[in-house]
Design a protein around this motif. Structure first.
Motif, PDB file in Angstrom:
ATOM      1  N   HIS A 142      10.725  -9.864 -11.453  1.00  0.00           N
ATOM      2  CA  HIS A 142       9.436  -9.394 -10.555  1.00  0.00           C
ATOM      3  C   HIS A 142       8.526  -8.400 -10.421  1.00  0.00           C
ATOM      4  CE1 HIS A 142      12.458 -11.982  -7.873  1.00  0.00           C
ATOM      5  NE2 HIS A 142      13.003 -11.765  -8.611  1.00  0.00           N
ATOM      6  N   ALA A 143       7.432  -8.219  -9.578  1.00  0.00           N
ATOM      7  CA  ALA A 143       6.664  -6.921  -9.724  1.00  0.00           C
ATOM      8  C   ALA A 143       6.301  -6.837  -8.151  1.00  0.00           C
ATOM      9  CB  ALA A 143       5.738  -8.027 -10.747  1.00  0.00           C
ATOM     10  N   ALA A 144       5.761  -5.293  -8.171  1.00  0.00           N
ATOM     11  CA  ALA A 144       5.260  -5.283  -7.023  1.00  0.00           C
ATOM     12  C   ALA A 144       3.238  -5.044  -6.804  1.00  0.00           C
ATOM     13  CB  ALA A 144       5.895  -4.041  -5.998  1.00  0.00           C
ATOM     14  N   THR A 145       3.037  -6.148  -5.749  1.00  0.00           N
ATOM     15  CA  THR A 145       1.244  -6.722  -6.166  1.00  0.00           C
ATOM     16  C   THR A 145       0.656  -5.886  -5.189  1.00  0.00           C
ATOM     17  OG1 THR A 145       2.095  -8.469  -7.058  1.00  0.00           O
ATOM     18  CG2 THR A 145      -0.191  -8.772  -6.083  1.00  0.00           C
ATOM     19  N   LEU A 146       0.284  -5.064  -5.377  1.00  0.00           N
ATOM     20  CA  LEU A 146      -1.354  -4.348  -4.294  1.00  0.00           C
ATOM     21  C   LEU A 146      -2.616  -5.097  -4.755  1.00  0.00           C
ATOM     22  CD1 LEU A 146      -0.990  -0.442  -6.050  1.00  0.00           C
ATOM     23  CD2 LEU A 146       0.082  -1.221  -3.824  1.00  0.00           C
ATOM     24  N   GLN A 147      -2.727  -5.571  -3.505  1.00  0.00           N
ATOM     25  CA  GLN A 147      -3.717  -7.174  -3.296  1.00  0.00           C
ATOM     26  C   GLN A 147      -4.249  -6.647  -2.629  1.00  0.00           C
ATOM     27  OE1 GLN A 147      -1.615 -10.406  -4.048  1.00  0.00           O
ATOM     28  NE2 GLN A 147      -0.739 -10.915  -1.977  1.00  0.00           N
ATOM     29  N   MET A 148      -5.667  -7.255  -2.386  1.00  0.00           N
ATOM     30  CA  MET A 148      -6.679  -7.053  -0.638  1.00  0.00           C
ATOM     31  C   MET A 148      -8.091  -7.844  -1.049  1.00  0.00           C
ATOM     32  SD  MET A 148      -9.380  -3.896  -1.730  1.00  0.00           S
ATOM     33  CE  MET A 148     -10.163  -4.110  -2.991  1.00  0.00           C
ATOM     34  N   PRO A 149      -8.195  -8.367   0.099  1.00  0.00           N
ATOM     35  CA  PRO A 149      -9.595  -9.543   0.095  1.00  0.00           C
ATOM     36  C   PRO A 149     -10.237  -8.721  -0.360  1.00  0.00           C
ATOM     37  CG  PRO A 149      -8.775  -9.129   2.214  1.00  0.00           C
ATOM     38  CD  PRO A 149      -7.602  -8.076   1.454  1.00  0.00           C
ATOM     39  N   VAL A 150     -11.751  -9.183  -0.863  1.00  0.00           N
ATOM     40  CA  VAL A 150     -13.350  -8.423  -1.720  1.00  0.00           C
ATOM     41  C   VAL A 150     -13.843  -9.275  -0.548  1.00  0.00           C
ATOM     42  CG1 VAL A 150     -14.448  -7.984  -3.645  1.00  0.00           C
ATOM     43  CG2 VAL A 150     -12.198  -7.886  -3.799  1.00  0.00           C
ATOM     44  N   TYR A 151     -14.695  -8.960   0.369  1.00  0.00           N
ATOM     45  CA  TYR A 151     -15.723  -8.937   0.637  1.00  0.00           C
ATOM     46  C   TYR A 151     -17.771  -8.991   0.329  1.00  0.00           C
ATOM     47  CZ  TYR A 151     -12.133 -10.100   4.635  1.00  0.00           C
ATOM     48  OH  TYR A 151     -11.259 -10.186   5.208  1.00  0.00           O
ATOM     49  N   ARG A 152     -18.205 -10.036   0.293  1.00  0.00           N
ATOM     50  CA  ARG A 152     -19.163  -9.829  -0.254  1.00  0.00           C
ATOM     51  C   ARG A 152     -20.513  -8.733   1.346  1.00  0.00           C
ATOM     52  NH1 ARG A 152     -21.244 -14.658  -2.749  1.00  0.00           N
ATOM     53  NH2 ARG A 152     -19.932 -16.054  -2.555  1.00  0.00           N
ATOM     54  N   GLU A 153     -21.404  -8.328   0.348  1.00  0.00           N
ATOM     55  CA  GLU A 153     -22.153  -7.103   1.600  1.00  0.00           C
ATOM     56  C   GLU A 153     -22.969  -7.941   2.782  1.00  0.00           C
ATOM     57  OE1 GLU A 153     -25.815  -5.642  -0.281  1.00  0.00           O
ATOM     58  OE2 GLU A 153     -24.765  -4.656  -1.891  1.00  0.00           O
ATOM     59  N   ASP A 154     -22.760  -9.205   2.828  1.00  0.00           N
ATOM     60  CA  ASP A 154     -23.199  -9.973   3.874  1.00  0.00           C
ATOM     61  C   ASP A 154     -22.018 -10.413   4.706  1.00  0.00           C
ATOM     62  OD1 ASP A 154     -21.977 -11.769   2.610  1.00  0.00           O
ATOM     63  OD2 ASP A 154     -23.823 -13.394   2.790  1.00  0.00           O
ATOM     64  N   GLY A 155     -20.973  -9.245   4.539  1.00  0.00           N
ATOM     65  CA  GLY A 155     -19.604 -10.126   4.913  1.00  0.00           C
ATOM     66  C   GLY A 155     -18.428 -11.881   4.806  1.00  0.00           C
ATOM     67  N   ARG A 156     -19.086 -12.341   4.218  1.00  0.00           N
ATOM     68  CA  ARG A 156     -18.649 -13.285   3.591  1.00  0.00           C
ATOM     69  C   ARG A 156     -17.261 -12.908   2.322  1.00  0.00           C
ATOM     70  NH1 ARG A 156     -22.233 -17.187   1.054  1.00  0.00           N
ATOM     71  NH2 ARG A 156     -23.458 -15.253   0.173  1.00  0.00           N
ATOM     72  N   LEU A 157     -16.407 -13.759   2.680  1.00  0.00           N
ATOM     73  CA  LEU A 157     -15.183 -13.424   1.705  1.00  0.00           C
ATOM     74  C   LEU A 157     -15.733 -13.829   0.260  1.00  0.00           C
ATOM     75  CD1 LEU A 157     -12.274 -12.538   1.652  1.00  0.00           C
ATOM     76  CD2 LEU A 157     -11.683 -15.846   1.680  1.00  0.00           C
ATOM     77  N   LEU A 158     -15.127 -12.846  -1.328  1.00  0.00           N
ATOM     78  CA  LEU A 158     -15.596 -13.587  -2.562  1.00  0.00           C
ATOM     79  C   LEU A 158     -14.251 -13.635  -2.934  1.00  0.00           C
ATOM     80  CD1 LEU A 158     -18.182 -12.907  -4.310  1.00  0.00           C
ATOM     81  CD2 LEU A 158     -17.682 -10.795  -4.589  1.00  0.00           C
ATOM     82  N   GLY A 159     -13.063 -12.976  -2.115  1.00  0.00           N
ATOM     83  CA  GLY A 159     -12.094 -13.423  -3.004  1.00  0.00           C
ATOM     84  C   GLY A 159     -11.038 -12.637  -2.510  1.00  0.00           C
ATOM     85  N   VAL A 160      -9.167 -12.717  -3.368  1.00  0.00           N
ATOM     86  CA  VAL A 160      -8.458 -11.866  -3.476  1.00  0.00           C
ATOM     87  C   VAL A 160      -8.417 -11.048  -5.280  1.00  0.00           C
ATOM     88  CG1 VAL A 160      -5.971 -12.404  -3.028  1.00  0.00           C
ATOM     89  CG2 VAL A 160      -7.677 -13.574  -1.619  1.00  0.00           C
ATOM     90  N   ALA A 161      -8.400  -9.880  -4.723  1.00  0.00           N
ATOM     91  CA  ALA A 161      -7.666  -9.167  -5.926  1.00  0.00           C
ATOM     92  C   ALA A 161      -6.674  -8.004  -5.760  1.00  0.00           C
ATOM     93  CB  ALA A 161      -9.006  -8.041  -6.611  1.00  0.00           C
ATOM     94  N   GLY A 162      -6.013  -7.714  -6.684  1.00  0.00           N
ATOM     95  CA  GLY A 162      -4.784  -7.289  -6.955  1.00  0.00           C
ATOM     96  C   GLY A 162      -4.730  -6.817  -8.110  1.00  0.00           C
ATOM     97  N   VAL A 163      -3.392  -5.515  -8.154  1.00  0.00           N
ATOM     98  CA  VAL A 163      -3.096  -5.545  -9.685  1.00  0.00           C
ATOM     99  C   VAL A 163      -1.334  -5.239  -9.507  1.00  0.00           C
ATOM    100  CG1 VAL A 163      -4.567  -3.779 -10.662  1.00  0.00           C
ATOM    101  CG2 VAL A 163      -2.756  -2.727  -9.050  1.00  0.00           C
ATOM    102  N   ASP A 164      -1.008  -6.112 -10.019  1.00  0.00           N
ATOM    103  CA  ASP A 164       0.842  -5.936 -10.869  1.00  0.00           C
ATOM    104  C   ASP A 164       1.158  -4.827 -11.453  1.00  0.00           C
ATOM    105  OD1 ASP A 164       0.771  -8.984  -9.137  1.00  0.00           O
ATOM    106  OD2 ASP A 164       0.061  -9.345 -11.212  1.00  0.00           O
ATOM    107  N   ILE A 165       1.608  -4.312 -10.689  1.00  0.00           N
ATOM    108  CA  ILE A 165       3.311  -3.445 -10.956  1.00  0.00           C
ATOM    109  C   ILE A 165       4.690  -4.120 -11.374  1.00  0.00           C
ATOM    110  CG2 ILE A 165       3.797  -0.942 -10.667  1.00  0.00           C
ATOM    111  CD1 ILE A 165       1.565  -1.226  -7.976  1.00  0.00           C
ATOM    112  N   SER A 166       4.966  -2.937 -12.176  1.00  0.00           N
ATOM    113  CA  SER A 166       6.185  -3.363 -12.570  1.00  0.00           C
ATOM    114  C   SER A 166       7.721  -2.241 -11.780  1.00  0.00           C
ATOM    115  CB  SER A 166       6.622  -2.857 -14.208  1.00  0.00           C
ATOM    116  OG  SER A 166       8.057  -4.092 -14.203  1.00  0.00           O
ATOM    117  N   ILE A 167       8.506  -3.579 -11.471  1.00  0.00           N
ATOM    118  CA  ILE A 167       9.632  -3.052 -10.595  1.00  0.00           C
ATOM    119  C   ILE A 167       9.895  -2.244 -11.432  1.00  0.00           C
ATOM    120  CG2 ILE A 167      11.285  -3.720  -9.317  1.00  0.00           C
ATOM    121  CD1 ILE A 167       8.530  -4.286  -7.728  1.00  0.00           C
TER     122      ILE A 167
END
Length: 676
Positions: free
Chosen positions: A168-193
């Motif tokens: 199991h891992a704790a994931t710090l993730q967030m949505p990433v948007y372009r400058e015009d407000g459109r969704l670019l993707g989902v990004a994050g980091v996995d932290i070891s429990i």
């Protein structure tokens, strides 16, 4: 006497002192118990809080990674340009730099297991190992994709599983948007429990305690001592049925979620425990966890009981010592006090012999008391002698007071008569001042009317001045226009001279034309007629020109006279304006004088009112003096009566002093017969 005094005073005093010391010891012990308990609780709470701050710092530092990395123009530009599914990118230099960048982030921090980005364009997944090449994998179909979009910000997801080691891992993730407000993707980091568990394992109080970490919904994130029987994200209140001999976990879970910080008592594995808890808050990652530590109650109560035992023993010893010393002191004091009591009884009840003294056998407080008593008796004897002398003086003084009281009564009557005369004079002064006040009011009214009339006159003069200034301006404008007309008449005169010159030339031309017509004979007759007409026109023009010159001359003469009159009128108007301005200044000075008179009348009215008020106060004071004089007269009468009473009491006092013996061989001398 000694035993009775000891029973009535010494024993109750010792019992009261013992009770007081016992109550004091109990209160001190209770206060020490409370202080020590609070100290131990504060130390335990401080340990939990300091470790909570460590976890907050740990999560805050990791939360800054996605917030920084996935706002980099390099990362955003590459994923924005990647819009083809399974696009060949093995030899793409920018792609290799991106993967190397992710890999360095993972290597630089052992707590980070992976750095990833899932694109909106193709649904593919990228991490430090590159693009995830599993066929049919679509990141947008994963539950974490939808939950991230619903959150709309960086948050910590605890439902993630590392596919490499299935941990199991704790994931710090967030949505990433372009400058015009459109969704670019989902990004994050996995932290070891396990990294969080290592931080959690250092949460101890004197090396004891079982730490745990739960999320804002009560799910257990980490509980190192319960890893064997726990399932992932199990609730804390569910442990009450799984851990034998445990009670109060449901109450603990409710307190943790509602209060956020504090402590509560529970039973854990058949032993009394105290659970401390505090919040772990990371606003950057929307983390609202709770850190807890279960500590055996004996760890906290043992130091407190040890302090209580020491306090009780010290208190008992001090009470015993104080009681022993108190008993010895009171016993040594009782013996001389009994002797002193018998002497006082003899003086008070058997005979009023003030010459009797108490023998002094010691130098302590009791001996000092005996000496003070002997001094008191001597002082009383002296006072009685003074009383006898003063009684004689009082009798003489009462006779003198009677005569003075008669004189004061007569003078008080005369003073009342004088006060009546002063009151009549003050009434006349009030009437005079009231007439002055009325005159001042009339002066104020006249000044006000004069001020209003002078104000209206000043306004009229000001209006006349403005009108004359306007007329003067108009006359000056007219004078300027007349100057322009004079200049134009000069131009007309110049044009008339030019016409004269032209007429002379035409006259010469007509004469020459006539001569030429004569010389031409028959052929020049027609031309002679024209020359004659020209001569006649020249003559008419010359006469008309002379007439115009005459008219222009007359016009210029009259115009010059009119111009001089206009100039004279302007001068007169200017002079009149100056005169009116002087009149206006005179009116203003008069108006100022009238206003000053009005102010003076107002001040006079104020002064008269103040004087009337002062005279009224004088009148009231005189009335009070008259009343006081009457009271003094009555008081003098009563004083005479009181003096008679004092005279009678002096005789009684003389009889009373005969009882006391103040000398060895004789009693008190009687007063002279004149006192009677």
């Amino acid at each position: 006497m000694k035993l009775d005094f000891q029973k009535r005073i010494v024993y109750p005093l010792l019992i009261a002192l013992g009770l007081l010391l016992g109550i004091s010891a109990f209160l001190v012990g209770h206060a020490i118990y409370r202080l020590k308990s609070e100290q131990v609780l504060m130390e335990s709470r401080s340990v939990v809080q300091s470790r909570a701050r460590e976890i907050e710092t740990f999560l805050t530092d990791r939360a800054r990674i996605p917030l920084t990395v996935f706002r980099s123009p390099f990362v955003l530009d590459w994923f924005a340009s990647y819009d083809q599914y399974r696009k060949p990118i093995l030899h793409d230099q920018e792609y290799q730099k991106l993967v190397l960048f992710f890999r360095r982030l993972v290597i630089s921090d052992p707590a980070i297991k992976s750095v990833f980005f899932a694109t909106e364009n193709t649904g593919e997944y990228f991490d430090q190992d590159g693009r995830f090449e599993q066929a049919g994998y679509d990141a947008k179909e994963r539950p974490w994709w939808q939950s991230t979009l619903e959150k709309g910000r960086l948050y910590c997801d605890l439902s993630g599983i590392d596919y490499e080691d299935s941990t199991h891992a704790a994931t710090l993730q967030m949505p990433v948007y372009r400058e015009d407000g459109r969704l670019l993707g989902v990004a994050g980091v996995d932290i070891s429990i396990e990294t969080i568990a290592n931080v959690l394992s250092r949460v101890r109080y004197h090396g004891l305690g079982e730490p745990f970490l739960i999320d804002e919904d009560g799910h257990i994130i980490e509980f190192p001592s319960m890893t064997v029987i726990l399932s992932w994200l199990e609730r804390l209140n569910d442990l009450e049925g799984k851990v034998p001999g445990s009670k109060g976990l449901s109450v603990l879970a409710q307190a943790i979620l509602s209060e956020g910080e504090g402590h509560t008592r529970i039973v854990w594995r058949d032993k009394k425990q105290i659970a401390f808890y505090t919040h772990v808050t990371v606003p950057e990652a929307d983390v609202r966890w709770r850190l807890g530590l279960i500590v055996p109650e004996r760890v906290l109560t043992t130091p407190v009981y040890r302090w209580m035992a020491v306090t009780v023993m010290v208190a008992v010893f001090m009470i015993a010592v104080i009681l022993v010393f108190s008993f010895r002191i009171t016993t040594s004091t009782v013996r001389p006090l009994g002797m002193l009591a018998s002497r006082l009884h003899h003086i008070a009840h058997e005979e009023c012999d003030l010459t009797l003294e108490i023998p002094v056998h010691s130098t302590d407080a009791v001996g000092e008391t005996a000496r003070n008593f002997n001094a008191l008796m001597a002082r009383l004897r002296e006072l009685l002698r003074v009383v006898i002398i003063n009684t004689r003086d009082v009798a003489s003084g009462t006779r003198s007071l009677k005569g003075q009281s008669t004189i004061m009564t007569r003078e008080a009557g005369e003073m009342s008569h004088v006060i009546g005369l002063i009151t009549n004079v003050s009434k006349k002064m009030v009437e005079t001042i009231e007439s002055i006040g009325k005159a001042a009011d009339n002066v104020a009214i006249l000044s006000k009317n004069a001020s209003e009339q002078m104000g209206s006159a000043e306004k009229s003069v000001s209006e006349r001045i403005r009108e004359m200034v306007t007329i003067n301006g108009q006359l000056q404008d007219m004078q300027k226009k007349m100057d322009r007309m004079n200049h134009k008449s000069d131009n007309i005169e110049e044009a008339m001279r030019m016409i004269d010159d032209v007429n002379k030339q035409i006259g010469l031309l007509s004469v020459n034309a006539a001569i030429e017509a004569v010389n031409a004979g028959e052929l020049g007759k027609g031309f002679a007629v024209i020359a004659e007409e020209i001569q006649r026109m020249n003559t008419g023009t010359e006469e008309a020109n002379k007439h115009n010159k005459k008219l222009i001359g007359e016009f210029r003469s009259e115009f010059h006279v009119f111009h001089e009159r206009i100039q004279t009128i302007c001068d007169q108007v200017s002079s009149e304006v100056g005169s009116f301005r002087d009149i206006e200044k005179t009116f203003q000075a008069l108006l100022k004088s009238i206003r000053n008179s009005d102010l003076a009348a107002a001040r006079l009215r104020e002064h008269t009112q103040a004087q009337m008020k002062a005279i009224h106060e004088i009148k009231l004071n005189l009335q009070q003096i008259e009343t006081a004089t009457s009271v003094i007269s009555e008081t003098i009468t009563r004083s005479v009566e009181m003096i008679n009473g004092v005279d009678a009491r002096v005789i009684d006092l003389n009889r009373s002093t005969e009882v006391f013996k103040i000398e060895e061989n004789e009693g008190v001398h009687r007063l002279d017969k004149e006192l009677v």
